[in-house]
Design a protein around this motif. Structure first.
Motif, PDB file in Angstrom:
ATOM      1  N   MET A  13      23.011   6.647   5.671  1.00 26.76           N
ATOM      2  CA  MET A  13      22.348   6.689   4.369  1.00 26.76           C
ATOM      3  C   MET A  13      23.385   6.498   3.262  1.00 26.76           C
ATOM      4  O   MET A  13      23.172   5.754   2.310  1.00 26.76           O
ATOM      5  N   ARG A  14      24.517   7.153   3.384  1.00 21.81           N
ATOM      6  CA  ARG A  14      25.571   7.038   2.378  1.00 21.81           C
ATOM      7  C   ARG A  14      26.075   5.594   2.327  1.00 21.81           C
ATOM      8  O   ARG A  14      26.275   5.033   1.252  1.00 21.81           O
ATOM      9  N   SER A  15      26.245   4.977   3.485  1.00 21.05           N
ATOM     10  CA  SER A  15      26.705   3.583   3.547  1.00 21.05           C
ATOM     11  C   SER A  15      25.706   2.647   2.883  1.00 21.05           C
ATOM     12  O   SER A  15      26.091   1.736   2.146  1.00 21.05           O
ATOM     13  N   MET A  16      24.410   2.874   3.136  1.00 13.71           N
ATOM     14  CA  MET A  16      23.377   2.035   2.539  1.00 13.71           C
ATOM     15  C   MET A  16      23.380   2.191   1.013  1.00 13.71           C
ATOM     16  O   MET A  16      23.301   1.213   0.278  1.00 13.71           O
ATOM     17  N   GLU A  18      25.903   3.128  -0.885  1.00  9.06           N
ATOM     18  CA  GLU A  18      27.119   2.517  -1.420  1.00  9.06           C
ATOM     19  C   GLU A  18      27.003   1.002  -1.447  1.00  9.06           C
ATOM     20  O   GLU A  18      27.430   0.356  -2.404  1.00  9.06           O
ATOM     21  N   ALA A  19      26.422   0.419  -0.411  1.00  7.71           N
ATOM     22  CA  ALA A  19      26.266  -1.042  -0.358  1.00  7.71           C
ATOM     23  C   ALA A  19      25.344  -1.518  -1.481  1.00  7.71           C
ATOM     24  O   ALA A  19      25.640  -2.522  -2.146  1.00  7.71           O
ATOM     25  N   SER A  20      24.258  -0.818  -1.718  1.00  7.77           N
ATOM     26  CA  SER A  20      23.343  -1.201  -2.793  1.00  7.77           C
ATOM     27  C   SER A  20      24.005  -1.047  -4.154  1.00  7.77           C
ATOM     28  O   SER A  20      23.843  -1.889  -5.034  1.00  7.77           O
ATOM     29  N   PHE A  21      24.762   0.006  -4.310  1.00  6.80           N
ATOM     30  CA  PHE A  21      25.472   0.236  -5.568  1.00  6.80           C
ATOM     31  C   PHE A  21      26.494  -0.878  -5.783  1.00  6.80           C
ATOM     32  O   PHE A  21      26.607  -1.430  -6.879  1.00  6.80           O
ATOM     33  N   ASP A  22      27.240  -1.222  -4.733  1.00  7.03           N
ATOM     34  CA  ASP A  22      28.223  -2.304  -4.841  1.00  7.03           C
ATOM     35  C   ASP A  22      27.546  -3.624  -5.183  1.00  7.03           C
ATOM     36  O   ASP A  22      28.062  -4.406  -5.980  1.00  7.03           O
ATOM     37  N   GLN A  23      26.395  -3.887  -4.588  1.00  5.99           N
ATOM     38  CA  GLN A  23      25.660  -5.123  -4.858  1.00  5.99           C
ATOM     39  C   GLN A  23      25.238  -5.188  -6.327  1.00  5.99           C
ATOM     40  O   GLN A  23      25.391  -6.218  -6.976  1.00  5.99           O
ATOM     41  N   ALA A  24      24.719  -4.104  -6.843  1.00  5.89           N
ATOM     42  CA  ALA A  24      24.315  -4.064  -8.251  1.00  5.89           C
ATOM     43  C   ALA A  24      25.526  -4.238  -9.162  1.00  5.89           C
ATOM     44  O   ALA A  24      25.470  -4.965 -10.158  1.00  5.89           O
ATOM     45  N   ARG A  25      26.637  -3.582  -8.817  1.00  7.31           N
ATOM     46  CA  ARG A  25      27.850  -3.692  -9.620  1.00  7.31           C
ATOM     47  C   ARG A  25      28.360  -5.138  -9.622  1.00  7.31           C
ATOM     48  O   ARG A  25      28.699  -5.681 -10.670  1.00  7.31           O
ATOM     49  N   LYS A  26      28.386  -5.790  -8.464  1.00  6.51           N
ATOM     50  CA  LYS A  26      28.860  -7.178  -8.386  1.00  6.51           C
ATOM     51  C   LYS A  26      27.960  -8.121  -9.175  1.00  6.51           C
ATOM     52  O   LYS A  26      28.446  -9.034  -9.844  1.00  6.51           O
ATOM     53  N   ALA A  27      26.662  -7.904  -9.104  1.00  7.55           N
ATOM     54  CA  ALA A  27      25.727  -8.745  -9.859  1.00  7.55           C
ATOM     55  C   ALA A  27      25.975  -8.599 -11.354  1.00  7.55           C
ATOM     56  O   ALA A  27      25.991  -9.586 -12.095  1.00  7.55           O
ATOM     57  N   PHE A  28      26.190  -7.381 -11.794  1.00  5.29           N
ATOM     58  CA  PHE A  28      26.425  -7.171 -13.219  1.00  5.29           C
ATOM     59  C   PHE A  28      27.780  -7.739 -13.638  1.00  5.29           C
ATOM     60  O   PHE A  28      27.903  -8.341 -14.714  1.00  5.29           O
ATOM     61  N   GLU A  29      28.800  -7.572 -12.798  1.00  6.34           N
ATOM     62  CA  GLU A  29      30.114  -8.131 -13.123  1.00  6.34           C
ATOM     63  C   GLU A  29      30.045  -9.649 -13.230  1.00  6.34           C
ATOM     64  O   GLU A  29      30.651 -10.244 -14.119  1.00  6.34           O
ATOM     65  N   LYS A  30      29.288 -10.274 -12.340  1.00  7.34           N
ATOM     66  CA  LYS A  30      29.118 -11.726 -12.391  1.00  7.34           C
ATOM     67  C   LYS A  30      28.395 -12.126 -13.676  1.00  7.34           C
ATOM     68  O   LYS A  30      28.770 -13.092 -14.339  1.00  7.34           O
ATOM     69  N   PHE A  31      27.390 -11.369 -14.026  1.00  8.56           N
ATOM     70  CA  PHE A  31      26.641 -11.613 -15.262  1.00  8.56           C
ATOM     71  C   PHE A  31      27.567 -11.502 -16.474  1.00  8.56           C
ATOM     72  O   PHE A  31      27.562 -12.356 -17.349  1.00  8.56           O
ATOM     73  N   LEU A  32      28.373 -10.438 -16.525  1.00 12.01           N
ATOM     74  CA  LEU A  32      29.293 -10.253 -17.651  1.00 12.01           C
ATOM     75  C   LEU A  32      30.322 -11.375 -17.717  1.00 12.01           C
ATOM     76  O   LEU A  32      30.620 -11.879 -18.806  1.00 12.01           O
ATOM     77  N   ALA A  33      30.874 -11.766 -16.575  1.00 14.15           N
ATOM     78  CA  ALA A  33      31.868 -12.839 -16.559  1.00 14.15           C
ATOM     79  C   ALA A  33      31.255 -14.128 -17.099  1.00 14.15           C
ATOM     80  O   ALA A  33      31.890 -14.848 -17.882  1.00 14.15           O
ATOM     81  N   SER A  34      30.037 -14.410 -16.697  1.00 13.58           N
ATOM     82  CA  SER A  34      29.350 -15.605 -17.175  1.00 13.58           C
ATOM     83  C   SER A  34      29.109 -15.526 -18.675  1.00 13.58           C
ATOM     84  O   SER A  34      29.329 -16.494 -19.407  1.00 13.58           O
ATOM     85  N   ALA A  35      28.675 -14.374 -19.132  1.00 11.46           N
ATOM     86  CA  ALA A  35      28.419 -14.193 -20.569  1.00 11.46           C
ATOM     87  C   ALA A  35      29.706 -14.331 -21.369  1.00 11.46           C
ATOM     88  O   ALA A  35      29.732 -14.979 -22.421  1.00 11.46           O
ATOM     89  N   GLN A  36      30.782 -13.759 -20.866  1.00 15.82           N
ATOM     90  CA  GLN A  36      32.057 -13.846 -21.568  1.00 15.82           C
ATOM     91  C   GLN A  36      32.568 -15.279 -21.588  1.00 15.82           C
ATOM     92  O   GLN A  36      33.094 -15.746 -22.598  1.00 15.82           O
ATOM     93  N   SER A  37      32.410 -15.972 -20.489  1.00 12.45           N
ATOM     94  CA  SER A  37      32.831 -17.372 -20.418  1.00 12.45           C
ATOM     95  C   SER A  37      32.045 -18.208 -21.415  1.00 12.45           C
ATOM     96  O   SER A  37      32.609 -19.031 -22.149  1.00 12.45           O
TER      97      SER A  37
END
Length: 125
Positions: A13-16, A18-37
């Motif tokens: 459960m903890r792994s699941m 963490e994986a979902s949290f990491d996925q959301a974080r990566k999606a947002f980081e990609k969004f921010l990088a695109s916006a900044q670019s």
């Protein structure tokens, strides 16, 4: 509280979570990088667009603050979960809310970028 009565989150459960949290974080980081670019590219077009780029930057910071706060709230709610059923419910709600929020943020950012690009493309009179 004794060790026997203490609630432990199962490893899977903890792994699941963490994986979902990491996925959301990566999606947002990609969004921010695109916006900044995009903001950087637009900013090169002159004074008219600087205001648009400033709006984009301010909105990106606002989104980041909102998403970090949501993550912290979620983490805190997990600490108070009484059982696995509650953890699953909290996790499902968090993921759904964050995905909806990221979609709304991407849409809003697209509108801001589009508006800024249209302003930059207007002929100077």
């Amino acid at each position: 509280m004794s060790e026997e009565g203490r609630f432990e989150i199962p490893k899977d459960m903890r792994s699941m979570a963490e994986a979902s949290f990491d996925q959301a974080r990566k999606a947002f980081e990609k969004f921010l990088a695109s916006a900044q670019s995009t903001a950087g590219t637009i900013e090169e077009r002159g004074e008219t667009v600087r205001a648009g780029a400033k709006d984009i930057g301010a909105k990106a910071i606002s989104y980041a603050e909102k998403n970090v706060q949501a993550s912290l709230d979620y983490a805190q709610s997990l600490l108070h979960a009484k059982d696995l059923t509650e953890i699953m419910k909290l996790h499902s709600e968090y993921v759904q809310t964050q995905m909806r929020s990221l979609a709304e943020q991407a849409s809003e950012m697209g509108q801001i970028v589009s508006k800024a690009a249209m302003e930059a493309a207007k002929p100077k009179v």
